[in-house]
Design a protein around this motif. Structure first.
Motif, PDB file in Angstrom:
ATOM      1  N   SER A 216       0.977  -1.183  -0.092  1.00  9.11           N
ATOM      2  CA  SER A 216      -0.172   0.200   0.009  1.00  9.11           C
ATOM      3  C   SER A 216       0.782   1.364  -0.075  1.00  9.11           C
ATOM      4  N   LYS A 217       1.994   1.283   1.030  1.00  9.96           N
ATOM      5  CA  LYS A 217       2.784   2.461   0.886  1.00  9.96           C
ATOM      6  C   LYS A 217       3.693   2.727  -0.539  1.00  9.96           C
ATOM      7  N   ARG A 218       3.777   1.544  -0.960  1.00  8.01           N
ATOM      8  CA  ARG A 218       4.562   1.700  -2.290  1.00  8.01           C
ATOM      9  C   ARG A 218       3.699   2.260  -3.365  1.00  8.01           C
ATOM     10  N   LEU A 219       2.785   1.780  -3.581  1.00  9.51           N
ATOM     11  CA  LEU A 219       1.614   2.158  -4.405  1.00  9.51           C
ATOM     12  C   LEU A 219       1.223   3.761  -4.528  1.00  9.51           C
ATOM     13  N   LYS A 220       1.243   4.166  -3.313  1.00 11.83           N
ATOM     14  CA  LYS A 220       1.164   5.417  -2.938  1.00 11.83           C
ATOM     15  C   LYS A 220       2.395   6.555  -3.740  1.00 11.83           C
ATOM     16  N   GLU A 221       3.684   5.782  -3.316  1.00 15.09           N
ATOM     17  CA  GLU A 221       4.746   6.629  -3.532  1.00 15.09           C
ATOM     18  C   GLU A 221       4.888   6.617  -5.225  1.00 15.09           C
ATOM     19  N   ILE A 222       4.336   5.384  -5.774  1.00 17.23           N
ATOM     20  CA  ILE A 222       4.285   5.484  -7.319  1.00 17.23           C
ATOM     21  C   ILE A 222       3.277   6.357  -7.840  1.00 17.23           C
ATOM     22  N   GLY A 223       2.290   6.700  -7.372  1.00 20.06           N
ATOM     23  CA  GLY A 223       1.245   7.559  -7.649  1.00 20.06           C
ATOM     24  C   GLY A 223       0.093   7.097  -7.736  1.00 20.06           C
ATOM     25  N   PHE A 224      -0.350   5.826  -7.333  1.00 17.90           N
ATOM     26  CA  PHE A 224      -1.782   5.258  -7.368  1.00 17.90           C
ATOM     27  C   PHE A 224      -2.587   5.886  -6.260  1.00 17.90           C
ATOM     28  N   LYS A 225      -3.770   6.353  -6.204  1.00 24.14           N
ATOM     29  CA  LYS A 225      -4.583   6.741  -5.444  1.00 24.14           C
ATOM     30  C   LYS A 225      -5.559   5.901  -4.842  1.00 24.14           C
ATOM     31  N   ASP A 226      -5.796   4.562  -5.593  1.00 25.18           N
ATOM     32  CA  ASP A 226      -6.755   3.821  -4.926  1.00 25.18           C
ATOM     33  C   ASP A 226      -6.363   2.457  -5.518  1.00 25.18           C
ATOM     34  N   TRP A 227      -6.924   1.414  -5.010  1.00 25.76           N
ATOM     35  CA  TRP A 227      -7.162  -0.061  -5.701  1.00 25.76           C
ATOM     36  C   TRP A 227      -8.339  -0.575  -5.293  1.00 25.76           C
ATOM     37  N   VAL A 228      -8.492  -1.734  -6.102  1.00 25.44           N
ATOM     38  CA  VAL A 228      -9.951  -2.295  -6.322  1.00 25.44           C
ATOM     39  C   VAL A 228      -9.855  -3.731  -5.593  1.00 25.44           C
ATOM     40  N   TYR A 229     -11.310  -4.188  -5.417  1.00 25.77           N
ATOM     41  CA  TYR A 229     -11.361  -5.402  -5.239  1.00 25.77           C
ATOM     42  C   TYR A 229     -12.917  -5.738  -5.816  1.00 25.77           C
ATOM     43  N   PHE A 230     -13.297  -7.288  -6.144  1.00 22.68           N
ATOM     44  CA  PHE A 230     -14.508  -7.376  -6.897  1.00 22.68           C
ATOM     45  C   PHE A 230     -15.393  -8.080  -6.114  1.00 22.68           C
ATOM     46  N   LYS A 231     -16.559  -7.470  -6.117  1.00 24.68           N
ATOM     47  CA  LYS A 231     -17.740  -8.456  -5.296  1.00 24.68           C
ATOM     48  C   LYS A 231     -18.913  -8.626  -6.613  1.00 24.68           C
ATOM     49  N   GLN A 232     -19.376  -9.741  -6.804  1.00 31.67           N
ATOM     50  CA  GLN A 232     -20.311 -10.159  -7.785  1.00 31.67           C
ATOM     51  C   GLN A 232     -19.857  -9.342  -9.235  1.00 31.67           C
ATOM     52  N   LYS A 233     -18.626  -9.434  -9.453  1.00 32.65           N
ATOM     53  CA  LYS A 233     -17.905  -8.963 -10.473  1.00 32.65           C
ATOM     54  C   LYS A 233     -17.907  -7.681 -10.856  1.00 32.65           C
ATOM     55  N   GLN A 234     -18.313  -6.926  -9.776  1.00 34.51           N
ATOM     56  CA  GLN A 234     -18.508  -5.243  -9.711  1.00 34.51           C
ATOM     57  C   GLN A 234     -17.101  -4.898  -8.861  1.00 34.51           C
ATOM     58  N   ARG A 235     -16.531  -3.714  -9.347  1.00 32.95           N
ATOM     59  CA  ARG A 235     -15.265  -3.499  -8.624  1.00 32.95           C
ATOM     60  C   ARG A 235     -15.816  -2.362  -7.498  1.00 32.95           C
ATOM     61  N   GLN A 236     -15.003  -2.681  -6.479  1.00 27.80           N
ATOM     62  CA  GLN A 236     -15.295  -1.953  -5.252  1.00 27.80           C
ATOM     63  C   GLN A 236     -13.792  -1.212  -5.213  1.00 27.80           C
ATOM     64  N   VAL A 237     -13.794   0.330  -5.156  1.00 26.20           N
ATOM     65  CA  VAL A 237     -12.742   0.973  -5.062  1.00 26.20           C
ATOM     66  C   VAL A 237     -12.345   1.303  -3.490  1.00 26.20           C
ATOM     67  N   VAL A 238     -11.364   1.102  -3.170  1.00 24.92           N
ATOM     68  CA  VAL A 238     -10.742   1.374  -2.009  1.00 24.92           C
ATOM     69  C   VAL A 238      -9.618   2.301  -1.877  1.00 24.92           C
ATOM     70  N   LEU A 239      -9.497   3.396  -1.437  1.00 24.13           N
ATOM     71  CA  LEU A 239      -8.491   4.411  -1.441  1.00 24.13           C
ATOM     72  C   LEU A 239      -7.452   4.013  -0.736  1.00 24.13           C
ATOM     73  N   LEU A 240      -6.162   4.365  -1.028  1.00 21.76           N
ATOM     74  CA  LEU A 240      -4.945   3.871  -0.439  1.00 21.76           C
ATOM     75  C   LEU A 240      -4.825   4.936   0.578  1.00 21.76           C
TER      76      LEU A 240
END
Length: 268
Positions: free
Chosen positions: A244-268
């Motif tokens: 999570s820390k490294r992704l923020k350093e690279i520049g990502f703002k969020d990541w996702v997981y999937f429920k019933q094939k629908q993306r769920q966005v989670v802020l980093l």
């Protein structure tokens, strides 16, 4: 908000523990969601279990799904248990896999390339005596299969997209534009790639994919998710905080997981 979408269990023949053990580990680690994603059977063969010690038998597959659905209900007040599967991608028999998956209410399917030219990507001997041009060829074939898997429409997530370096770290240094082309296609197809922390169990160390690939993935608009690829319960969510820390350093703002094939966005 922690989650882990890539875990295995005893049915695949090379992992430890029951599904319940992975769920309990996830609860102990403070996860909001745990995805169970064991290796699918080899549906391209008429054999019951064409790949023992690699993937479960065909008769086990409905039992696998039923067990996860039962545990999903049992643990619904403690954690979100997600029904997943890690699927090999073989272009010539992809439709057999598609026909099986449509029978079940998967939350997500991870598409992973484990073989190139009929040889495991983790086979230490596959690189022996190859010329530099042959090494480029094998890397380009690997990423061509990843492109095809992205275009197949079968998956929400692509698994460990540079795992071919697992037992051959110089793989990362093989120069080709195939990686960028694959990332462009993945972005266009709106799939997520996982940051898979099982690289720490291989010669390459660290996780898949490498930081430079993640930087290029961000450029191509590729979403990311997290998977420990745990083959024993103690590895659930391993290195989650560091990733999570490294992704923020690279520049990502969020990541996702999937429920019933629908993306769920989670802020980093």
């Amino acid at each position: 908000m922690k989650f882990d979408l890539h875990t295995h269990h005893y049915r695949c023949g090379h992992a430890e523990g029951e599904i319940r053990d992975y769920i309990e580990s996830a609860i102990s680690s403070g996860l909001i969601a745990i995805g169970i994603s064991d290796h699918s059977p080899y549906f391209g063969s008429t054999e019951e279990q064409a790949q023992p010690l690699i993937a479960m038998g065909k008769s086990e597959f409905p039992l696998y799904v039923a067990e996860i659905l039962q545990l999903k209900e049992e643990y619904k007040d403690q954690i979100d248990v997600l029904l997943g599967v890690e699927s090999d991608f073989f272009p010539d028999v992809a439709e057999f896999y598609r026909a099986e998956y449509i029978k079940y209410p998967f939350d997500y399917i991870i598409g992973s390339v484990h073989q190139v030219s009929g040889v495991s990507i983790f086979n230490r001997k596959r690189w022996n005596k190859l010329t530099e041009s042959e090494k480029v060829r094998d890397k380009e074939l690997y990423y061509e299969l990843i492109q095809q898997s992205a275009r197949s429409g079968m998956f929400q997530i692509l698994g460990h997209i540079d795992a071919m370096k697992g037992f051959y770290p110089p793989f990362s240094e093989i120069k080709t534009n195939a990686v960028d082309e694959a990332l462009r296609v993945i972005g266009e197809c709106k799939l997520a790639i996982e940051i898979n922390t099982s690289g720490s169990t291989k010669d390459c160390g660290g996780w898949y994919p490498s930081d430079d690939i993640l930087e290029r993935a961000l450029y191509h608009g590729v979403e990311v998710t997290f998977g420990s690829d745990a083959h024993k319960p103690s590895r659930v969510a391993e290195d989650w905080t560091e990733v999570s820390k490294r992704l923020k350093e690279i520049g990502f703002k969020d990541w996702v997981y999937f429920k019933q094939k629908q993306r769920q966005v989670v802020l980093l």
